[in-house]
Design an enzyme around this catalytic site. Sequence first.
Site, PDB file in Angstrom:
ATOM      1  N   HIS A 124       0.598  -1.286  -0.046  1.00 23.90           N
ATOM      2  CA  HIS A 124      -0.011   0.095   0.011  1.00 23.90           C
ATOM      3  C   HIS A 124       0.668   1.250   0.073  1.00 23.90           C
ATOM      4  O   HIS A 124       0.382   2.308  -0.111  1.00 23.90           O
ATOM      5  CB  HIS A 124      -0.964   0.096   1.428  1.00 23.90           C
ATOM      6  N   ASP A 127       3.576   9.461  -1.257  1.00 19.90           N
ATOM      7  CA  ASP A 127       2.067   8.568  -0.704  1.00 19.90           C
ATOM      8  C   ASP A 127       2.121   7.360  -1.845  1.00 19.90           C
ATOM      9  O   ASP A 127       2.065   7.624  -2.982  1.00 19.90           O
ATOM     10  CB  ASP A 127       0.900   9.356  -0.804  1.00 19.90           C
TER      11      ASP A 127
HETATM   12  P1  ADQ Z   1      -2.763   6.245   4.566  1.00 15.32           P
HETATM   13  O1  ADQ Z   1      -1.457   6.695   4.585  1.00 15.32           O
HETATM   14  O2  ADQ Z   1      -3.502   6.328   5.853  1.00 15.32           O
HETATM   15  O3  ADQ Z   1      -3.023   4.822   3.761  1.00 15.32           O
HETATM   16  P2  ADQ Z   1      -4.934   7.565   2.705  1.00 15.32           P
HETATM   17  O4  ADQ Z   1      -5.019   6.793   1.340  1.00 15.32           O
HETATM   18  O5  ADQ Z   1      -5.050   8.867   2.412  1.00 15.32           O
HETATM   19  O6  ADQ Z   1      -3.577   7.348   3.515  1.00 15.32           O
HETATM   20  O7  ADQ Z   1      -6.197   7.024   3.548  1.00 15.32           O
HETATM   21  C1  ADQ Z   1      -6.455   7.656   4.576  1.00 15.32           C
HETATM   22  C2  ADQ Z   1      -8.026   7.274   4.996  1.00 15.32           C
HETATM   23  O8  ADQ Z   1      -8.107   7.757   6.261  1.00 15.32           O
HETATM   24  C3  ADQ Z   1      -8.887   7.963   3.987  1.00 15.32           C
HETATM   25  O9  ADQ Z   1      -9.808   7.259   3.980  1.00 15.32           O
HETATM   26  C4  ADQ Z   1      -9.342   9.149   4.954  1.00 15.32           C
HETATM   27  O10 ADQ Z   1     -10.674   9.476   5.011  1.00 15.32           O
HETATM   28  C5  ADQ Z   1      -9.325   8.867   6.214  1.00 15.32           C
HETATM   29  N1  ADQ Z   1      -9.005   9.799   7.362  1.00 15.32           N
HETATM   30  C6  ADQ Z   1      -7.990  10.474   7.043  1.00 15.32           C
HETATM   31  N2  ADQ Z   1      -8.009  11.711   8.231  1.00 15.32           N
HETATM   32  C7  ADQ Z   1      -9.286  11.337   8.831  1.00 15.32           C
HETATM   33  C8  ADQ Z   1      -9.941  12.198   9.901  1.00 15.32           C
HETATM   34  N3  ADQ Z   1      -9.579  13.072  10.341  1.00 15.32           N
HETATM   35  N4  ADQ Z   1     -11.234  11.656  10.182  1.00 15.32           N
HETATM   36  C9  ADQ Z   1     -11.729  10.763   9.401  1.00 15.32           C
HETATM   37  N5  ADQ Z   1     -11.041   9.963   8.278  1.00 15.32           N
HETATM   38  C10 ADQ Z   1      -9.819  10.411   8.116  1.00 15.32           C
HETATM   39  C11 ADQ Z   1      -2.119   4.058   3.136  1.00 15.32           C
HETATM   40  C12 ADQ Z   1      -1.117   4.701   2.472  1.00 15.32           C
HETATM   41  C13 ADQ Z   1      -1.747   5.385   1.062  1.00 15.32           C
HETATM   42  C14 ADQ Z   1      -3.059   4.453   0.595  1.00 15.32           C
HETATM   43  C15 ADQ Z   1      -3.769   3.734   1.391  1.00 15.32           C
HETATM   44  C16 ADQ Z   1      -4.517   2.566   0.697  1.00 15.32           C
HETATM   45  O11 ADQ Z   1      -0.274   5.444   2.772  1.00 15.32           O
HETATM   46  O12 ADQ Z   1      -0.843   5.899   0.115  1.00 15.32           O
HETATM   47  O13 ADQ Z   1      -3.705   5.202  -0.349  1.00 15.32           O
HETATM   48  O14 ADQ Z   1      -2.878   3.037   2.406  1.00 15.32           O
HETATM   49  O15 ADQ Z   1      -3.656   1.749  -0.156  1.00 15.32           O
END
Ligand code: ADQ
Length: 483
Positions: free
Chosen positions: A173, A380
């Site tokens: 991921h 990312d």
């Molecule tokens: P993350 O690094 O956690 O995931 P991301 O893909 O942006 O990053 O996912 C974060 C999730 O958490 C999103 O669904 C978002 O809505 C939720 N989130 C963030 N802040 C929040 C808040 N304050 N309240 C509620 N929800 C919140 C890792 C990798 C990424 C990759 C994903 C999936 O780092 O690059 O996209 O896995 O593979």
Amino acid sequence: HDQLRRSAEQTLERDPLSRLIIISNRVSAPTDSKSGAQGGLAVALSAALREYKGLWFGWSGEVTEKFSGHINFQRNHGVTTATVDLEEQDLEEYYNGYANRTLWPLFHYRIDLAEYERDFAGGYQRVNDRFADTVRPLIEADDIVWIQDYHMFPLGSALRKRGCRNRIGFFLHIPWPPRRLLAVLPEAAELVGHLFDYNVIGFHTDEWLESFCDYAVDELGAAREGDTLTLGDRTLEVMANPIGIDTTEFVEASRSPTARLAYRRMRDSAVGRDLIVGVDRLDYSKGLEERFLGYERFLQEHPEERKEVFLLQIAPPSRGGVESYQKIRTTLEGLSGRINGAYADVDWVPIRYVNQGYPRDQLAGIYRAARIGLVTPLRDGMNLVAKEYVAAQDPEDPGVLILSRFAGAAAQLGEGAVLVNPYSAEEISDAIVVALKMPRDERIARWRAMMANVEAQDVRWWRKRFTDVLIGSGEAAETLPSS
Ligand code: ADQ
């Protein structure tokens, strides 16, 4: 009786091969609630498990005095989860240690933050062996096994050592770093060597895939033919398979009463100003410091725009057990305080900095209220916030996505987003101006291009594409009596 027959027929219609065993660091049991505590990944994997039966195995999140290997089985909404507790030392060496102090920074190009302790590497292998010992007896001859993410690189290999001949796939991921960066990791060659025990490895983008192949070919001497790599007698298929969100569900969420309420609340509190929103886990890879500096630059250079906008940054803390995460938190508090101190007025604060999480529906309403989605990670794997922001927009009057060119998502959304180099405060500042001035027609055209992708390549598409390749991979699994 009818019901039994029907379910037997359904079972026969399914691919006869397979139950699906998913293994990841944390297991997210499916819930009924629309509260949105659950991410799209959890939803998609739960749906896959309902379709293929099987189970989801991982760490319970709990710590116990002595590792016992006791498995806690639970069944929720048609999905079986199986979890184990870990020891305190496991938590420190495996989770806070190798996973989050060594691999995470290194794989996000931060060799300056990565720590290389033999104890971490040892604890990481130990926990992977513990997982292998515990989950092995649960795996039946025809099951397919799908392992998730950087916590578990050596797990496939550990399972092979325990006689597991099933098809085993792995999905990463996070980014895969360039060959020369990875070489910094003392265990790099061993780690990549382990990966040849998988049948298939998936990455979000071609860029990560190519970096992986570079290392395998140039450092280990693997032979490459298209998407097939061979090392000795082991063959591995690689695929670029970008993850998506549950788009249908998210669009629905953005129209829910909770979302409408959140939308109204934001708009009312904005009193005619344009909202710029950022939503990220509090993590140095998300480029929050650079984002604040870019926004500060914008305020400096565009005094006329100052009171016309404000930035809402939502950043719930994560990985509090790791020092660099405590540090970034302090840095951001200082920076937001400084910027607000320098520019705020009695009736306006430039940055609202919030350290809590919000339920999905509410988040969707906030995204929709925002004229700009500011997504500027330094690196990312994908970034799902960018996709959620797109899905939540009003098709008649959508906002603008400003997106880092170093997020995996840029490969899919680059046409519609305003791409920036997140290290450059000037580029961020310029992009904010471009976004604020962008005419509605252009906003709509750009949004449509992005939305077409977010709809077509959603999380179900991602899941199916991977499991299809995994099922078709290698030679037919030799049937061993299940142990
Ligand atoms: P993350 O690094 O956690 O995931 P991301 O893909 O942006 O990053 O996912 C974060 C999730 O958490 C999103 O669904 C978002 O809505 C939720 N989130 C963030 N802040 C929040 C808040 N304050 N309240 C509620 N929800 C919140 C890792 C990798 C990424 C990759 C994903 C999936 O780092 O690059 O996209 O896995 O593979």
